[in-house]
Design a protein around this motif. Sequence first.
Motif, mmCIF file in Angstrom:
data_model
loop_
_atom_site.group_PDB
_atom_site.id
_atom_site.type_symbol
_atom_site.label_atom_id
_atom_site.label_comp_id
_atom_site.label_asym_id
_atom_site.label_seq_id
_atom_site.Cartn_x
_atom_site.Cartn_y
_atom_site.Cartn_z
ATOM 1 N N TRP A 10 2.677 11.590 -4.543
ATOM 2 C CA TRP A 10 2.449 9.988 -3.224
ATOM 3 C C TRP A 10 2.891 10.384 -2.578
ATOM 4 N N ASP A 11 2.191 10.166 -1.524
ATOM 5 C CA ASP A 11 1.774 10.005 -0.029
ATOM 6 C C ASP A 11 2.454 9.050 0.546
ATOM 7 N N LYS A 12 3.199 7.845 -0.186
ATOM 8 C CA LYS A 12 4.547 6.739 1.050
ATOM 9 C C LYS A 12 4.779 7.530 0.763
ATOM 10 N N PRO A 13 5.548 6.747 2.564
ATOM 11 C CA PRO A 13 6.976 7.129 2.739
ATOM 12 C C PRO A 13 8.656 6.321 2.339
ATOM 13 N N ASP A 14 9.602 7.101 2.785
ATOM 14 C CA ASP A 14 10.938 5.832 2.677
ATOM 15 C C ASP A 14 11.405 5.512 3.509
ATOM 16 N N VAL A 32 5.576 -13.423 -4.591
ATOM 17 C CA VAL A 32 5.355 -12.157 -4.017
ATOM 18 C C VAL A 32 6.093 -12.594 -2.483
ATOM 19 N N GLN A 33 6.465 -11.960 -1.832
ATOM 20 C CA GLN A 33 6.434 -11.893 -0.616
ATOM 21 C C GLN A 33 6.129 -9.980 0.266
ATOM 22 N N ILE A 34 5.425 -10.212 1.161
ATOM 23 C CA ILE A 34 4.680 -9.029 1.852
ATOM 24 C C ILE A 34 5.924 -8.810 3.134
ATOM 25 N N ALA A 35 5.726 -7.685 3.491
ATOM 26 C CA ALA A 35 6.024 -7.202 5.152
ATOM 27 C C ALA A 35 5.781 -6.517 5.709
ATOM 28 N N PHE A 36 5.381 -6.205 7.132
ATOM 29 C CA PHE A 36 4.670 -4.651 7.798
ATOM 30 C C PHE A 36 5.293 -4.271 8.440
ATOM 31 N N VAL A 37 5.492 -2.695 8.377
ATOM 32 C CA VAL A 37 6.498 -2.199 8.274
ATOM 33 C C VAL A 37 6.304 -0.510 8.475
ATOM 34 N N GLU A 38 5.946 0.006 9.553
ATOM 35 C CA GLU A 38 6.076 1.523 10.562
ATOM 36 C C GLU A 38 4.680 1.461 9.603
ATOM 37 N N GLY A 39 3.157 0.384 9.975
ATOM 38 C CA GLY A 39 2.455 0.760 9.406
ATOM 39 C C GLY A 39 1.606 0.808 7.930
ATOM 40 N N PHE A 40 2.635 0.133 6.745
ATOM 41 C CA PHE A 40 2.038 -0.089 6.190
ATOM 42 C C PHE A 40 2.586 -1.270 5.272
ATOM 43 N N ALA A 42 4.425 -4.063 2.434
ATOM 44 C CA ALA A 42 5.390 -3.685 1.554
ATOM 45 C C ALA A 42 5.433 -4.883 0.779
ATOM 46 N N MET A 43 5.035 -4.726 -0.246
ATOM 47 C CA MET A 43 5.447 -5.658 -1.428
ATOM 48 C C MET A 43 6.391 -5.852 -2.401
ATOM 49 N N ARG A 44 6.995 -7.340 -2.352
ATOM 50 C CA ARG A 44 8.228 -7.330 -3.253
ATOM 51 C C ARG A 44 8.500 -8.852 -3.899
ATOM 52 N N ASN A 45 8.752 -8.677 -5.539
ATOM 53 C CA ASN A 45 8.834 -10.270 -6.075
ATOM 54 C C ASN A 45 10.607 -11.179 -5.289
ATOM 55 N N SER A 46 9.638 -12.084 -5.113
ATOM 56 C CA SER A 46 10.475 -13.392 -3.671
ATOM 57 C C SER A 46 12.007 -13.278 -5.042
ATOM 58 N N PRO A 52 12.877 -2.519 -6.608
ATOM 59 C CA PRO A 52 12.018 -1.546 -6.013
ATOM 60 C C PRO A 52 10.420 -2.562 -5.341
ATOM 61 N N SER A 53 10.359 -2.029 -4.076
ATOM 62 C CA SER A 53 9.387 -3.194 -3.419
ATOM 63 C C SER A 53 7.497 -2.017 -3.477
ATOM 64 N N LEU A 54 6.655 -2.136 -3.433
ATOM 65 C CA LEU A 54 5.647 -1.515 -3.505
ATOM 66 C C LEU A 54 5.082 -1.741 -2.523
ATOM 67 N N ILE A 55 4.599 0.268 -2.053
ATOM 68 C CA ILE A 55 4.205 -0.239 -0.731
ATOM 69 C C ILE A 55 2.721 0.183 -0.976
ATOM 70 N N PHE A 56 1.720 0.192 0.116
ATOM 71 C CA PHE A 56 0.668 -0.253 0.140
ATOM 72 C C PHE A 56 0.268 0.509 1.355
ATOM 73 N N ALA A 57 -1.117 1.633 1.564
ATOM 74 C CA ALA A 57 -1.285 2.191 3.024
ATOM 75 C C ALA A 57 -2.341 0.704 3.282
ATOM 76 N N PRO A 58 -2.953 1.062 3.926
ATOM 77 C CA PRO A 58 -3.513 -0.318 4.720
ATOM 78 C C PRO A 58 -4.908 -0.008 4.548
ATOM 79 N N ASP A 59 -5.344 0.539 3.968
ATOM 80 C CA ASP A 59 -6.801 1.348 2.725
ATOM 81 C C ASP A 59 -6.658 0.511 1.509
#
Length: 76
Positions: A10-14, A32-40, A42-46, A52-59
């Motif tokens: 999985w090409d995701k950062p820690d 849900v809540q989202i946050a923009f962190v280091e170009g990624f 993150a989505m979590r259950n509020s 654990p949060s889901l991490i998405f690359a911009p695409d």
Amino acid sequence: MTSQPLAAGWDKPDLDLSGADWQSTSRGAGDVQIAFVEGFIAMRNSERPESPSLIFAPDEWRKFVLGARGGEFDLT
């Protein structure tokens, strides 16, 4: 809280999400809540921010949002 490393392949950062600026995406049940962190994105259950949060690359995020808007994830 720091996100847990993902499985190999999985090409995701820690990402360190402890200082993330979480934003609510809607109002109501299942929020849900989202946050923009280091170009990624993150989505979590509020209701369970410690889970654990889901991490998405911009695409990936773009594809997810387009799919959601198109009803791809409508389970009703």
